[in-house]
Write a protein that holds these residues in place. Structure first.
Motif, PDB file in Angstrom:
ATOM      1  N   ASP A  77      -1.321 -15.428  -2.088  1.00 13.07           N
ATOM      2  CA  ASP A  77      -1.483 -14.835  -3.777  1.00 13.07           C
ATOM      3  C   ASP A  77       0.554 -14.977  -4.142  1.00 13.07           C
ATOM      4  OD1 ASP A  77      -4.014 -14.333  -4.723  1.00 13.07           O
ATOM      5  OD2 ASP A  77      -3.669 -13.378  -2.737  1.00 13.07           O
ATOM      6  N   ASP A  78       1.502 -14.855  -3.400  1.00 13.69           N
ATOM      7  CA  ASP A  78       2.526 -14.069  -4.299  1.00 13.69           C
ATOM      8  C   ASP A  78       3.827 -14.586  -2.745  1.00 13.69           C
ATOM      9  OD1 ASP A  78       4.986 -13.141  -5.560  1.00 13.69           O
ATOM     10  OD2 ASP A  78       3.817 -11.834  -5.424  1.00 13.69           O
ATOM     11  N   TYR A  79       4.926 -14.106  -2.506  1.00 16.11           N
ATOM     12  CA  TYR A  79       5.809 -14.696  -1.831  1.00 16.11           C
ATOM     13  C   TYR A  79       6.977 -13.653  -2.038  1.00 16.11           C
ATOM     14  CZ  TYR A  79      10.387 -17.696  -1.035  1.00 16.11           C
ATOM     15  OH  TYR A  79      11.172 -18.110  -0.659  1.00 16.11           O
ATOM     16  N   LEU A  80       7.746 -13.691  -0.594  1.00 11.43           N
ATOM     17  CA  LEU A  80       8.226 -12.891  -0.419  1.00 11.43           C
ATOM     18  C   LEU A  80       9.459 -12.822   0.521  1.00 11.43           C
ATOM     19  CD1 LEU A  80       9.902  -9.683  -1.268  1.00 11.43           C
ATOM     20  CD2 LEU A  80       8.367  -8.902   1.005  1.00 11.43           C
ATOM     21  N   PRO A  81      10.756 -13.180  -0.040  1.00 13.51           N
ATOM     22  CA  PRO A  81      12.101 -14.147   0.640  1.00 13.51           C
ATOM     23  C   PRO A  81      12.769 -12.850   1.018  1.00 13.51           C
ATOM     24  CG  PRO A  81      12.451 -14.573  -1.264  1.00 13.51           C
ATOM     25  CD  PRO A  81      11.287 -13.338  -1.425  1.00 13.51           C
ATOM     26  N   LYS A  82      13.351 -13.135   2.200  1.00 13.37           N
ATOM     27  CA  LYS A  82      14.094 -12.547   3.274  1.00 13.37           C
ATOM     28  C   LYS A  82      14.996 -13.186   3.266  1.00 13.37           C
ATOM     29  CE  LYS A  82      10.684 -12.952   7.236  1.00 13.37           C
ATOM     30  NZ  LYS A  82      10.410 -13.708   8.737  1.00 13.37           N
TER      31      LYS A  82
END
Length: 118
Positions: free
Chosen positions: A87-92
């Motif tokens: 549903d969504d994305y979180l980059p490191k």
């Protein structure tokens, strides 16, 4: 380790697993309200684990928000996460603020699941 430090200071309950197969098992056992899914995991990657979760959800008519977590920060990586059913994305690298913003976005202040960001 980063997730443990950040989430450990909140009131949220959580479980961290080491690979995609364990994530699929934890999904079945825990009935989570949200999943933070690392894209690069051994045995079964995050894209494959997400697809397996989505197949299970088709049978039950449920939907748990899944946020893909990846070291890759290109637009195409975000798109791959969304195409895989996330549903969504979180980059490191993950900052406490960014992580908590995602959690609050998907769980809301009252714990209600929010709508798809894709």
């Amino acid at each position: 380790m980063v997730f443990t430090q950040i989430l450990g200071e909140t009131g949220y309950g959580f479980e961290i697993v080491g690979n995609g197969r364990k994530a699929l098992d934890a999904f079945g056992r825990l009935n989570p309200r949200m999943i933070l899914m690392d894209v690069s995991m051994p045995e079964m990657n995050g894209h494959d684990a997400t697809a397996a979760i989505r197949r299970r959800e088709e049978e039950t008519g449920t939907h748990v928000p899944i946020v893909g977590v990846t070291a890759h920060a290109l637009k195409s990586d975000r798109e791959r996460c969304l195409e895989a059913g996330m549903d969504d994305y979180l980059p490191k690298p993950i900052s406490p603020r960014a992580l908590l913003e995602k959690v609050e976005r998907w769980l809301g202040a009252d714990g209600e699941i929010q709508r798809n960001a894709g």
